[in-house]
Write an enzyme that holds these catalytic residues in place. Sequence first.
Site, mmCIF file in Angstrom:
data_model
loop_
_atom_site.group_PDB
_atom_site.id
_atom_site.type_symbol
_atom_site.label_atom_id
_atom_site.label_comp_id
_atom_site.label_asym_id
_atom_site.label_seq_id
_atom_site.Cartn_x
_atom_site.Cartn_y
_atom_site.Cartn_z
ATOM 1 N N SER A 112 0.800 -1.220 0.000
ATOM 2 C CA SER A 112 0.000 0.000 0.000
ATOM 3 C C SER A 112 0.832 1.269 0.000
ATOM 4 O O SER A 112 1.582 1.535 -0.928
ATOM 5 C CB SER A 112 -0.959 -0.045 1.197
ATOM 6 O OG SER A 112 -1.868 1.020 1.141
ATOM 7 N N HIS A 113 0.761 2.016 1.084
ATOM 8 C CA HIS A 113 1.420 3.320 1.189
ATOM 9 C C HIS A 113 2.769 3.208 1.888
ATOM 10 O O HIS A 113 3.415 4.222 2.122
ATOM 11 C CB HIS A 113 0.528 4.242 1.997
ATOM 12 C CG HIS A 113 0.117 3.584 3.278
ATOM 13 N ND1 HIS A 113 -0.879 2.634 3.312
ATOM 14 C CD2 HIS A 113 0.606 3.670 4.516
ATOM 15 C CE1 HIS A 113 -0.982 2.184 4.546
ATOM 16 N NE2 HIS A 113 -0.091 2.784 5.306
ATOM 17 N N ASP A 276 -2.028 6.862 -3.066
ATOM 18 C CA ASP A 276 -0.908 6.114 -2.484
ATOM 19 C C ASP A 276 -0.354 5.083 -3.474
ATOM 20 O O ASP A 276 -0.810 5.003 -4.623
ATOM 21 C CB ASP A 276 -1.312 5.463 -1.156
ATOM 22 C CG ASP A 276 -2.224 4.271 -1.337
ATOM 23 O OD1 ASP A 276 -2.958 4.226 -2.344
ATOM 24 O OD2 ASP A 276 -2.214 3.365 -0.472
ATOM 25 N N ASP A 278 -0.598 1.915 -4.095
ATOM 26 C CA ASP A 278 -1.459 0.962 -4.807
ATOM 27 C C ASP A 278 -2.793 1.572 -5.224
ATOM 28 O O ASP A 278 -3.671 0.857 -5.720
ATOM 29 C CB ASP A 278 -1.678 -0.298 -3.968
ATOM 30 C CG ASP A 278 -2.439 -0.023 -2.685
ATOM 31 O OD1 ASP A 278 -2.296 1.087 -2.132
ATOM 32 O OD2 ASP A 278 -3.187 -0.906 -2.233
ATOM 33 N N ASP A 280 -5.398 3.012 -3.554
ATOM 34 C CA ASP A 280 -6.684 2.973 -2.843
ATOM 35 C C ASP A 280 -6.871 4.167 -1.908
ATOM 36 O O ASP A 280 -7.990 4.449 -1.498
ATOM 37 C CB ASP A 280 -6.909 1.631 -2.119
ATOM 38 C CG ASP A 280 -5.813 1.282 -1.149
ATOM 39 O OD1 ASP A 280 -4.814 2.023 -1.054
ATOM 40 O OD2 ASP A 280 -5.946 0.231 -0.475
ATOM 41 N N ARG A 281 -5.796 4.874 -1.573
ATOM 42 C CA ARG A 281 -5.950 6.057 -0.717
ATOM 43 C C ARG A 281 -5.941 7.334 -1.558
ATOM 44 O O ARG A 281 -5.327 7.356 -2.623
ATOM 45 C CB ARG A 281 -4.791 6.155 0.275
ATOM 46 C CG ARG A 281 -4.810 5.081 1.319
ATOM 47 C CD ARG A 281 -3.745 5.321 2.367
ATOM 48 N NE ARG A 281 -3.874 4.331 3.423
ATOM 49 C CZ ARG A 281 -3.303 4.411 4.605
ATOM 50 N NH1 ARG A 281 -2.525 5.437 4.887
ATOM 51 N NH2 ARG A 281 -3.490 3.471 5.510
ATOM 52 N N LYS A 375 -11.163 0.306 -1.209
ATOM 53 C CA LYS A 375 -11.282 1.750 -1.327
ATOM 54 C C LYS A 375 -10.670 2.176 -2.661
ATOM 55 O O LYS A 375 -9.896 1.433 -3.253
ATOM 56 C CB LYS A 375 -10.653 2.445 -0.135
ATOM 57 C CG LYS A 375 -9.244 2.061 0.174
ATOM 58 C CD LYS A 375 -8.888 2.529 1.592
ATOM 59 C CE LYS A 375 -7.545 1.986 2.021
ATOM 60 N NZ LYS A 375 -7.562 1.458 3.390
HETATM 61 C C1 G1P Z 1 -4.157 1.592 8.520
HETATM 62 C C2 G1P Z 1 -5.265 2.611 8.617
HETATM 63 C C3 G1P Z 1 -6.588 1.943 8.367
HETATM 64 C C4 G1P Z 1 -6.564 1.231 7.019
HETATM 65 C C5 G1P Z 1 -5.361 0.298 6.937
HETATM 66 C C6 G1P Z 1 -5.211 -0.294 5.548
HETATM 67 O O1 G1P Z 1 -4.365 0.566 9.462
HETATM 68 O O2 G1P Z 1 -5.260 3.268 9.861
HETATM 69 O O3 G1P Z 1 -7.609 2.905 8.397
HETATM 70 O O4 G1P Z 1 -7.732 0.484 6.830
HETATM 71 O O5 G1P Z 1 -4.167 1.017 7.247
HETATM 72 O O6 G1P Z 1 -5.007 0.707 4.585
HETATM 73 P P1 G1P Z 1 -3.710 0.544 10.927
HETATM 74 O O7 G1P Z 1 -2.226 0.621 10.748
HETATM 75 O O8 G1P Z 1 -4.235 1.740 11.640
HETATM 76 O O9 G1P Z 1 -4.190 -0.750 11.518
HETATM 77 ZN ZN ZN Z 2 -3.117 1.577 -0.307
#
Ligand code: G1P
Ligand code: ZN
Length: 539
Positions: A112-113, A276, A278, A280-281, A375
Amino acid sequence: MIETIATNPYTDQKMGTAGLRKKIAIAMQPNYIENFLQSIFNTIPNLEEKSFLVGGDGRYFNKTAIQKIIKIAAANHVKKLYIGQNGLVSTPAGSCIILKNKLDGGLILTASHNPGGINGDFGLKYSTSTGGQCQPHESQAILEQTLKIKEYKISDSPDLDLSHLGVFHCEETEIEVIDPYTDYIKMMEGIFDFNQLHSLLTSEFRFVFDAMNGVTGPYAKRIFEEILGAPQGSVLNATPKEDFGGLHPDPNLIYAKTLVDLMYSDNAPDFSAANDGDGDRNMILGSHFFICPSDSLAILTDNYRLIPAYKDGIYGVAKSAATSMAVKRVADTLKIGFYEVPTGWKYFVNLMDSKRITFCGEESFGTGAAHIREKDGIWAVLFWLSIIAATHKTVKQIALEHWQKYGRSYFLRNDFEGIEQSVADKLMSELEQRLPQLSNKQFGRFTVSTAYPFVYNDPVDNTSTQNGLIVHFTDGSRIVYRLSGTGTNGATLRTYIERYVTGDIDEDPNKMLQELCAVSREISNVTALTGKEQPDIIT
Ligand code: G1P
Ligand code: ZN
C-alpha cells in the site's frame, strides 16, 4: 517439470487488515513467499477450475514474486492466471477486474502506502471472488497451513516475459497478460459524467494529480490527460518505480509535501489530489486548502445526487470508529443508514454485500463505494471533480458551506510510533481498565461523558469485534485510541482527536485541537510509558 521442495514453516505469516505485510528482507528469505503461496493454494479446493488475477503496485520484489506465483500456481494445477502487463494492477482496479470477469480471486502484491525499494516493505493480499480481501476464517485457515507446511510444489519453467499482452502457458496453466486499465476506466465512465468532467478539465480550471511514483500513474495519465483532456504533465510522478523514487507513497500532508507546498504557493492550482502506492488512498486539496478525509466522506455523501450512478438514491454510509462524526450528521439529515465499524475494509464489504451502504470511508485517506470491494483513490478524485463541475464552486467554498450547514468536526490523528509491543499492550490494557473511572471527570474545559471499548456486532457475520477505546466528552468531542495493525516497526499507538464546533469553522485544526491533544496524552499516560512527549506523526 513440477518439483516438490521440502521446507520448514515460518511462524510469522499471519495476515493483518491489509494482508501479509513484511520488510523486504523478511519476505526474501528462502522459501518465505513460496511457503505462503503454497499455504494459500492448500486452502482452495479444485484449483484446476480456478482463475486468479495477479498484479501489484510495482514495488521492489514484485516482479520476482510474480514469477514465483506463476510457477507455484502452475505446479498446483491452477486453471488460469490473468496478470497485469508489467505486473501492474492497482488495488481498486484489481477488485474491478476480479468482479467484472468473475474470477475466483486474486493475489495482489502491495504494501500500500508503505515505502518500497530494497529497504522497504513487501505485501501480499489474497482476494476472493468477492473482489475483496479474504475473510478472517479464510486467513486463519491459511495461517494454519503456514504453521505446518512441509513442502511446496513449483514448476522449473523459465520466467515469463510480462511486458507483452497475450496468452502464454506455464505447465498446463494458461497465463494471460492483460491490460490492467481498460476494465477500470470503463467502470469509472459508467459512474461519472465524463463529458462534464472533460469540459472542466479542458477549461481554465487548473488540476494536478500526484501519483507518488506508484501504480496510479498510468491510470491517471489515461483518465485525466488522455480521456478527460487535462494538459500533458497534469499527472506528476506518473511512472511506477520500484522504490517510489524514494518517496513514502502515502498521500497526506507530511509525505506528499511537494504537492502540499505547491497548493499553498502563489501559483497554486485550483485542485489537486494524490494517491498512495497501490491507488486505494486519496488526498484532496484545493488552492490553499486541505480536505480532511473525514470531511471528504461527509461532503461526497451530501452531494451524491450530482453523480449519475447515484442520482436515484444510495443505501447508506459507513465510517470506521476512528473517523470523525461528520458523515453521521449528513446521514441523519439525508435520512439514510449510518454504520460505525472497526478499522478494516472487510467490515464495509459486509455492509455493501447486504445492501446496507453505498459509500464508506476512513480517516486514513480511504474513501470508497459499492462499485468494488476496496477503497478507491481515483474514484474519490473523480467524485470531487464532479461536484466542482456541477456547482462551479471552489474546494474551499464547498467545504465552508458544508461546515456552515452542519458544523465542523476538527480532527487530527496523533501517532506514536516504534513503541515496544509489550509497552503498547500495557498502555492499552491499563487504559481500558481505567475507562469506567473517567466518566464525569474534567480535563480543562473538557468533561468526559462516557468512555468504553468500541465493540462492533457485525450484522452479517454475527461476530463481534473489539477495536479501540473511545472517550466521549459532553461537548461532542471524542478521542479514540487503538494500536495499528499494519506497521512493520514495533507497535504504533494511534490517537484520533475530534472536536465538534458550530461557530469557528475556519480555524487551524492544530490550534483548535491543541488542548484536546494534551488531554489525550494525559488520559493515555503515553508520555510516562513511552517517554514520548509528542506524537511522531500528526495527520
Ligand atoms: C491503517 C489505517 C486503516 C486502514 C489500513 C489499511 O491501518 O489506519 O484505516 O484500513 O491502514 O489501509 P492501521 O495501521 O491503523 O491498523
Ligand atoms: Zn493503499
